[in-house]
Write an enzyme that holds these catalytic residues in place. Structure first.
Site, PDB file in Angstrom:
ATOM      1  N   HIS A 178       8.948   6.309   9.079  1.00 25.51           N
ATOM      2  CA  HIS A 178       8.031   6.705   8.003  1.00 25.51           C
ATOM      3  C   HIS A 178       7.699   5.486   7.153  1.00 25.51           C
ATOM      4  CE1 HIS A 178       6.007   9.308   5.214  1.00 25.51           C
ATOM      5  NE2 HIS A 178       6.780   8.899   4.216  1.00 25.51           N
ATOM      6  N   CYS A 206       3.007  14.100   2.875  1.00 26.67           N
ATOM      7  CA  CYS A 206       2.898  13.059   3.894  1.00 26.67           C
ATOM      8  C   CYS A 206       3.567  13.426   5.210  1.00 26.67           C
ATOM      9  CB  CYS A 206       3.483  11.759   3.356  1.00 26.67           C
ATOM     10  SG  CYS A 206       2.706  11.247   1.816  1.00 26.67           S
ATOM     11  N   GLU A 254      15.702   5.774   4.532  1.00 27.98           N
ATOM     12  CA  GLU A 254      15.451   6.132   5.926  1.00 27.98           C
ATOM     13  C   GLU A 254      16.252   5.250   6.878  1.00 27.98           C
ATOM     14  OE1 GLU A 254      11.764   6.669   9.119  1.00 27.98           O
ATOM     15  OE2 GLU A 254      11.417   5.607   7.216  1.00 27.98           O
ATOM     16  N   HIS A 256      -1.067   3.952   4.483  1.00 25.62           N
ATOM     17  CA  HIS A 256      -0.492   5.299   4.512  1.00 25.62           C
ATOM     18  C   HIS A 256      -1.613   6.337   4.515  1.00 25.62           C
ATOM     19  CE1 HIS A 256       2.109   8.573   4.179  1.00 25.62           C
ATOM     20  NE2 HIS A 256       2.815   8.266   3.108  1.00 25.62           N
ATOM     21  N   LYS A 274       2.745   1.551   9.354  1.00 29.22           N
ATOM     22  CA  LYS A 274       1.978   1.619   8.104  1.00 29.22           C
ATOM     23  C   LYS A 274       1.708   0.225   7.551  1.00 29.22           C
ATOM     24  CE  LYS A 274       3.368   6.263   6.560  1.00 29.22           C
ATOM     25  NZ  LYS A 274       4.363   6.601   7.609  1.00 29.22           N
ATOM     26  N   PHE A 321       6.309  14.079  -0.265  1.00 29.09           N
ATOM     27  CA  PHE A 321       6.606  14.543  -1.615  1.00 29.09           C
ATOM     28  C   PHE A 321       6.951  16.033  -1.578  1.00 29.09           C
ATOM     29  CE2 PHE A 321       3.985  11.374  -4.415  1.00 29.09           C
ATOM     30  CZ  PHE A 321       4.820  10.354  -4.031  1.00 29.09           C
TER      31      PHE A 321
END
Length: 414
Positions: free
Chosen positions: A304, A164, A315, A341, A336, A402
């Protein structure tokens, strides 16, 4: 004093669940609209998939491409080409020797539609019926290669794959190409086409996806105490990067500057973020140092923030750790909540949102947050846009993936 060239953004292109181009996507984002909808198919019933919704393109790629183009490209490459053509035209279709033009287009997963369709053909009809173009279509570098062929980019063509964080990393790679002198102009961004029953089933098996089937538009809810996972989406975002000198010489309009980037790895877990957020905070610090800006200069962050129970607050705590009391004057957006996403395209699209926020002096809203997490001590922009200051200002776009990939980009106003 650095002799590396400044890198500016002169063109923007996108195709997303919010709109078929940048203007419609940005307008929808500022209006706080959701691009998430119930899927118009029988996948959930046929395959017993617990998730029935996703963010699909507002305008099908088939309406923008010729039939031969759609036949020879996986959807991931189709989306990239649609966005790249818009970005190139927006940049004024610069006349440039192909030896000075690069392309960096990333995808987190690549041509999964082609791969799985090809396997179905083998099982059902035999190997002789597999299309000769299958491999060139399924390659994760296929979007980058098709963009490079379209525009004659011969300075280098790259396809970083970092889950991502891929789209943001592609922009960082493009900046690096220009700074190193390899190119004067780079077409950079990310693309993803994974609204398919297999990846939806796989992410659902990880308990990573929201299961709010009764409220698709409200399913992505970063920082809300009821958040229960991210929403799968598809699309592409592409920017034209250019050395400031080259842009100035041809009189190009400039949206803003990619002033710096930071990239780190967690080396912790194949899917879970490192719990202290040290990789994320280090990436942000590297980006600030690379950009030559102070925490006080940053007035906006596009987070994010995927709407997962663990990741959002790691985050948020990292942002506070990096910026300290300077975080109090920053506007935090989690877009998002509207787009879902886009995986490998997310960082590129959110970089576009970030530079448009600087241009328009408006931080886009975060929707679906009715019960903010009590541990969130940042100024989250909720429901309606918020004004940003005048003058020279900066924004950060965070992207994490990931495998422990962390990318932070610092953008500054034109």
């Amino acid at each position: 004093m650095s002799t590396e060239p400044d890198v500016v953004i002169t063109g923007l292109g996108a195709t997303t669940p919010l709109g078929g181009d940048v203007a419609s996507t940005w307008d929808a984002a500022l209006a706080g609209k959701s691009g998430i909808r119930t899927l118009d198919n029988d996948w959930a019933d046929r395959y017993e998939i617990p998730v029935r919704f996703a963010g699909t393109l507002a305008q099908p790629a088939s309406e923008r491409l010729s039939r031969p183009e759609t036949k020879r490209m996986d959807p991931s490459a189709q989306y990239a080409l649609v966005a790249a053509r818009e970005a190139w035209a927006d940049a004024g279709a610069p006349e440039i020797d192909g030896e000075r033009l690069g392309a960096v287009v990333a995808s987190g997963i690549g041509g999964i539609w082609t791969l799985l369709d090809g396997w179905d053909v083998v099982r059902e009809k035999g190997a002789r019926r597999v299309l000769p173009m299958t491999v060139p279509m399924l390659m994760p570098n296929s979007p980058a290669a098709n963009v490079s062929i379209e525009f004659g980019a011969r300075a280098g063509v790259h396809a970083p794959v970092s889950a991502c964080a891929s789209g943001a990393e592609a922009i960082a790679w493009g900046v690096g190409m220009i700074r190193s002198g390899r190119a004067d102009v780079v077409i950079a961004g990310g693309t993803e086409a994974v609204v398919h029953p297999m990846p939806i089933s796989a992410f659902a098996a990880m308990k990573a996806l929201s299961t709010r089937n009764d409220d698709p538009a409200g399913a992505s809810r970063p920082y809300d105490v009821t958040r229960d996972g991210f929403v799968m989406s598809e699309g592409a975002g592409v920017v034209v990067l250019e050395s400031a000198e080259h842009a100035r010489a041809r009189g190009a309009k400039v949206y803003g500057r990619v002033a710096g980037y930071g990239m780190t790895g967690d080396a912790h877990h194949i899917a879970a973020p490192e719990p202290t957020g040290v990789g994320q905070t280090t990436a942000m610090r590297y980006a600030l140092q690379d950009a030559g800006v102070t925490p006080h200069d940053v007035v906006h962050i596009n987070a994010h923030a995927t709407s997962t129970s663990v990741g959002d607050m790691i985050e948020a705590r990292g942002i506070r750790a990096v910026f300290g009391t300077d975080a109090d004057h920053m506007r935090l957006s989690a877009t998002k909540s509207m787009t879902g996403h886009l995986l490998g395209a997310a960082g590129a699209l959110e970089s576009i949102f970030s530079v448009l926020a600087l241009r328009d002096r408006l931080a886009p809203p975060t929707i679906n947050v009715s019960q903010p997490d009590p541990d969130l001590d940042l100024d989250l922009v909720r429901d309606t846009p918020r004004e940003l200051p005048q003058g020279q200002i900066a924004a950060i776009n965070n992207s994490f993936g990931f495998g422990g990939h962390n990318v932070a980009l610092v953008l500054t106003s034109a």
